[in-house]
Write an enzyme that holds these catalytic residues in place. Sequence first.
Site, PDB file in Angstrom:
ATOM      1  N   GLU A   1     -24.478  34.233  69.211  1.00  0.00           N
ATOM      2  CA  GLU A   1     -24.887  35.499  68.575  1.00  0.00           C
ATOM      3  C   GLU A   1     -23.805  36.563  68.731  1.00  0.00           C
ATOM      4  O   GLU A   1     -23.543  37.343  67.814  1.00  0.00           O
ATOM      5  CB  GLU A   1     -26.211  36.006  69.159  1.00  0.00           C
ATOM      6  CG  GLU A   1     -27.388  35.031  69.064  1.00  0.00           C
ATOM      7  CD  GLU A   1     -27.627  34.506  67.653  1.00  0.00           C
ATOM      8  OE1 GLU A   1     -27.240  35.186  66.678  1.00  0.00           O
ATOM      9  OE2 GLU A   1     -28.172  33.396  67.519  1.00  0.00           O
TER      10      GLU A   1
ATOM     11  N   ASP B   1     -20.430  29.114  66.149  1.00  0.00           N
ATOM     12  CA  ASP B   1     -20.448  27.994  67.103  1.00  0.00           C
ATOM     13  C   ASP B   1     -19.080  27.851  67.765  1.00  0.00           C
ATOM     14  O   ASP B   1     -18.981  27.639  68.979  1.00  0.00           O
ATOM     15  CB  ASP B   1     -20.794  26.682  66.379  1.00  0.00           C
ATOM     16  CG  ASP B   1     -22.297  26.528  66.131  1.00  0.00           C
ATOM     17  OD1 ASP B   1     -23.071  27.333  66.688  1.00  0.00           O
ATOM     18  OD2 ASP B   1     -22.680  25.614  65.386  1.00  0.00           O
TER      19      ASP B   1
HETATM   20 ZN   LIG Z   1     -25.991  32.032  63.926  1.00  0.00          ZN
END
Ligand SMILES: [Zn+2]
Length: 400
Positions: A252, A332
């Site tokens: 996030e 990611d």
């Molecule tokens: Zn995401």
Amino acid sequence: MEIDGIEIDAARQQQAREYARKRRRISYIDMAIAAAGIILILGAGLDRWLRNLQQSAVGGVPILGWQPHPGWYPLQILITFLILMIGYQLLTLPLSYYGFTLSRRYGLSTMSLKGWIMDLLKGFVLGLVFEGVVIMLIYALLAYQPQWWWLWVAIVLLFFSVIMANLAPVLIFPLFYKFTPLPEGELTERLMALVARANTKVRGVFTMHLSNKTTAANAALMGLGNTRRIVLGDTMTDRYTVEEIEVVLAHELGHHVHHDIWKLLISQSILMLGGLFVANLILHWVVEGLHLYTSLTDPATLPFLFLLMGLFGLIVMPISNSYSRRVEYQADEYALQSTQKVAAFKSAMTRLANQNLAEIEPSPLVELLFHSHPSIRKRLQHADEFASRGELAATPSVQP
Ligand SMILES: [Zn+2]
């Protein structure tokens, strides 16, 4: 497939495939109902019939004839809008209810029927208000700026979505979920360490109380400016290891560092601008070329405008989903780089697949059209690729 004791549950995957198939069937039927409804309205001339009916009622209800600009009847447009929206909601109500029973049957929804109805009503009213404002604005601009309305609408919508992105975490989401600040402790410390290393600022981290509605876990970056925050579902904080949650927080934070909310707002606005430009050409053609309607602001044009919007949504869906998948891949990558915790990343993904009944490997076409995130299989592969890259890159910079 085993990852540090947590593995993809084969039986859950079987269920996940079934569930995803049934969910997709619901969306197809929903689209078919909307399409059939609009085609029926256009084909049978119900759009013009309703306009004539309203025009003939002006004698008895003079306010219906309120006309701030020649040919622009705001109230008639509002009534047409309400009839279409309520009609669609009622027609698809059995389908929505079936979707609710399905998510209960598969153990995802924990909501009562009453809670579900309340959320449905709230969502419907919010939709009516927001979409109503946009529709009224479109026709006002069609009346005063018939050549350039599309540009104005795009500009106003961009401002509107910036304001909404700012207000949503404090105004809209709390209507559906309870938020509490993440308690001080190991998690907040780890996050603050990540934030400090990224040389950035995050306004807050909140727990989002999902568990009274769903068993699925989720996390997100929300808000703009003074409302920017990271939220973690309580369905995650209560059953993931600290390291797994740290990786999720890092993902996030990656969105935050990459300015992804802005990127999404801007890219949506560009697509919207293109769509509105095409809609402008088509509307002028059906009104001035084909004479299907009396003017651009004819209330009877609304179902046709909805048809254009629906087609636009269908065309744009795979484009914005593929953009979103790219942004998610980069988040990611950020999570892996900033934490260097490949095993925790993989076990968090595995837990998510099992818990959320997520199909780890949807068919390529399904992923291309409908998925905003890369499949879990691809995200796990990404972590493996990172690990093999990392071994090479880490050699010269090993820290004691
Ligand atoms: Zn995401």
